[in-house]
Enzyme design. Sequence first.
Site, short mmCIF file in Angstrom:
data_model
loop_
_atom_site.label_atom_id
_atom_site.label_comp_id
_atom_site.label_asym_id
_atom_site.label_seq_id
_atom_site.Cartn_x
_atom_site.Cartn_y
_atom_site.Cartn_z
N CYS A 197 -7.19 5.89 -8.76
CA CYS A 197 -5.71 5.78 -9.02
C CYS A 197 -5.18 5.88 -10.48
O CYS A 197 -4.11 6.34 -10.72
CB CYS A 197 -5.50 4.64 -8.43
SG CYS A 197 -6.27 3.19 -8.76
N GLU A 210 0.37 12.68 -6.52
CA GLU A 210 -0.98 12.26 -6.68
C GLU A 210 -2.19 13.19 -5.86
O GLU A 210 -1.93 13.47 -4.79
CB GLU A 210 -1.21 10.71 -6.34
CG GLU A 210 -2.60 10.31 -6.63
CD GLU A 210 -2.73 8.92 -6.29
OE1 GLU A 210 -2.44 8.35 -5.23
OE2 GLU A 210 -3.30 8.13 -7.19
N LYS A 252 -10.15 -5.51 5.64
CA LYS A 252 -10.32 -4.37 6.28
C LYS A 252 -10.89 -3.34 5.30
O LYS A 252 -10.22 -3.08 4.40
CB LYS A 252 -8.98 -4.11 6.96
CG LYS A 252 -8.72 -3.15 8.23
CD LYS A 252 -9.36 -1.68 8.44
CE LYS A 252 -8.48 -0.74 7.57
NZ LYS A 252 -9.15 0.71 7.39
N GLU A 276 -1.88 -2.33 -5.01
CA GLU A 276 -2.16 -1.57 -6.37
C GLU A 276 -2.33 -0.12 -5.49
O GLU A 276 -3.24 0.19 -4.78
CB GLU A 276 -3.63 -2.10 -6.44
CG GLU A 276 -4.13 -1.72 -7.95
CD GLU A 276 -4.63 -0.39 -8.09
OE1 GLU A 276 -4.13 0.73 -8.22
OE2 GLU A 276 -6.17 -0.37 -7.88
P1 ADP Z 1 -6.13 7.46 1.65
O1 ADP Z 1 -4.79 8.25 1.97
O2 ADP Z 1 -6.64 7.82 0.25
O3 ADP Z 1 -7.23 7.49 2.60
P2 ADP Z 1 -4.75 5.08 2.33
O4 ADP Z 1 -3.68 4.32 1.63
O5 ADP Z 1 -4.45 5.97 3.60
O6 ADP Z 1 -5.58 6.06 1.40
O7 ADP Z 1 -6.03 4.14 2.66
C1 ADP Z 1 -6.38 2.73 2.01
C2 ADP Z 1 -6.69 1.89 3.09
O8 ADP Z 1 -5.60 1.57 3.89
C3 ADP Z 1 -7.73 2.17 4.17
O9 ADP Z 1 -8.60 1.07 4.66
C4 ADP Z 1 -6.78 2.62 5.42
O10 ADP Z 1 -7.45 2.55 6.63
C5 ADP Z 1 -5.69 1.47 5.30
N1 ADP Z 1 -4.48 2.00 6.08
C6 ADP Z 1 -3.97 3.12 6.11
N2 ADP Z 1 -2.87 3.34 6.99
C7 ADP Z 1 -2.46 2.02 7.19
C8 ADP Z 1 -1.43 1.39 7.72
N3 ADP Z 1 -0.55 1.98 8.47
N4 ADP Z 1 -1.44 0.02 7.98
C9 ADP Z 1 -2.54 -0.59 7.32
N5 ADP Z 1 -3.64 -0.04 6.58
C10 ADP Z 1 -3.58 1.12 6.50
#
Ligand code: ADP
Length: 513
Positions: free
Chosen positions: A314, A411, A205, A280
Amino acid sequence: MRMRDRSRIIGDQSAKEPRLHPGVPHPVTGPFKQPIGLFINNEFVEGVKKQKFDVINPSTEEVICQVCEGTEEDVDLAVKAARAAFNGGWRETTPNERGRLLLKLADIAEANLDLLAAVESLDNGKSITNAKGDVGAVVGTIRYYGGWADKIHGKTIDVSPEMLNYTRQEPIGVCGQIIPWNFPLLMFAWKIGPALATGNTVVMKTAEQTPSLLSSSPSSSRRPASPGVLNIVSGFGKTAGAAVSSHMDIDKVAFTGSTPVGRTIMKAAADSNLKKVTLELGGKSPNIIFDDADIEHAIEWVNFGILYNHGQCCCAGTRIFVQETIYDKFLAAFKERANRTTVGDPFDEGVFQGPQVSQLQFDRIMGYIESGKSEGATVETGGERLGNKGYFIKPTIFSNVTPDMKIMKEEIFGPVCAIAKFKDAEDVVHLANDTNYGLAAAVHTKNITTAIKVSNAIKAGTVWVNCYNVLSYQVPFGGFKESGIGRELGEAALANYTESKSVTVHLGKPFPH
Ligand code: ADP
């Protein structure tokens, strides 16, 4: 694994020229066909719900193209394809064949380096020079894991003369992989390399901010191999991402992203089928400068540590601790260095720092800058946006910070750092470890004993001595504490993608001899 010419994939909606900098020769030979599809079972498809979303150019805030939005139904189809591939042909390929396919993928990426870098820059906003560096690392990583494919061994264990025991490192099965937007193609390589080398199949994804590169590909006339081995779904976290982490037929989920989302993913894994989890996550990494360091050298690395990839790493060195004896001199020189950073259009030659990836990230970072100001920290330089179009933020240094301020604890993921004084090694080890995170750290000193003792005392998965942000695909990377679970890269990553099976064979009494 090869992706098809995108012109053969997608409906015939109106095409738009992607916008690159006018001075840069256009690496994409034709217009984008719209919208760009999901890659499931070796086909680019529109997605069950036929929804799509805009991809925004962070330099101009304009729409670049539209990408199909994968939902739960598409994740399910991708899992079915990945399961069929795992139970079918892929499992039966020899390790040597898997390695050969990965090496071929690395060759294709290398041959298209300029194109891939340009799309990455356009999508993410990173400077074209950095994007080319990323693609170089992608090639290296995939090649490295291609080399591992036929070198994965179990052990024999002598438990008794009447028994033969051996272990096998078997693939886990269908692996869900959720990647972020800060290094879109590199995170793809870090994830698929060890997963495919060890014989798993993948449902990836991508991040909603940067889906273009992994939804499209340079054209090639060769036939696709191994349908369903690698499936790529673009879509949003709460829908497609959540569908991956809670799917009952995904055996393992690997995630790179923020710590709060990491927690959600681990909970979803626990509440579904207890799929294996590697994470990570975030960091708040300390960068420590002792008074005997080569100061000029240290300033370059400190600047690089915070501003590389616009602070969207990160492992960014966000908490800078300088020994009190050199603090004033260091701060003046660091300010001068940070102010020389070229911020602007990522396609302009010589630009080091482009825009932040999205409006949301821009707003979050500006919010942290406001919080630093209101909590009483001093803005030494920056502290505001650059221009009024695009998500550009001036390199920002805060001083007069205290450990309880938000900007010292959370962060920020932007070009914003905090600088503070320390007295001696014991003092700085305490300050450095005063965080819930534990991803990375650095120590600058000419004293080998100080370097090693401080490195050993810091609770972090990576410590750099007299450098920063030096990552190699051979070297494990990952976090202590709330920065993650498991290690990516190097031999260590293979353990994330294999199950150890022990086989005990009863032989009976040995022959007399
Ligand atoms: P940022 O806040 O920097 O955008 P995220 O941790 O929200 O980083 O996003 C990293 C990845 O996790 C993206 O591919 C995002 O779509 C996905 N993501 C965000 N929320 C969820 C969730 N609840 N479950 C699974 N994947 C998620």
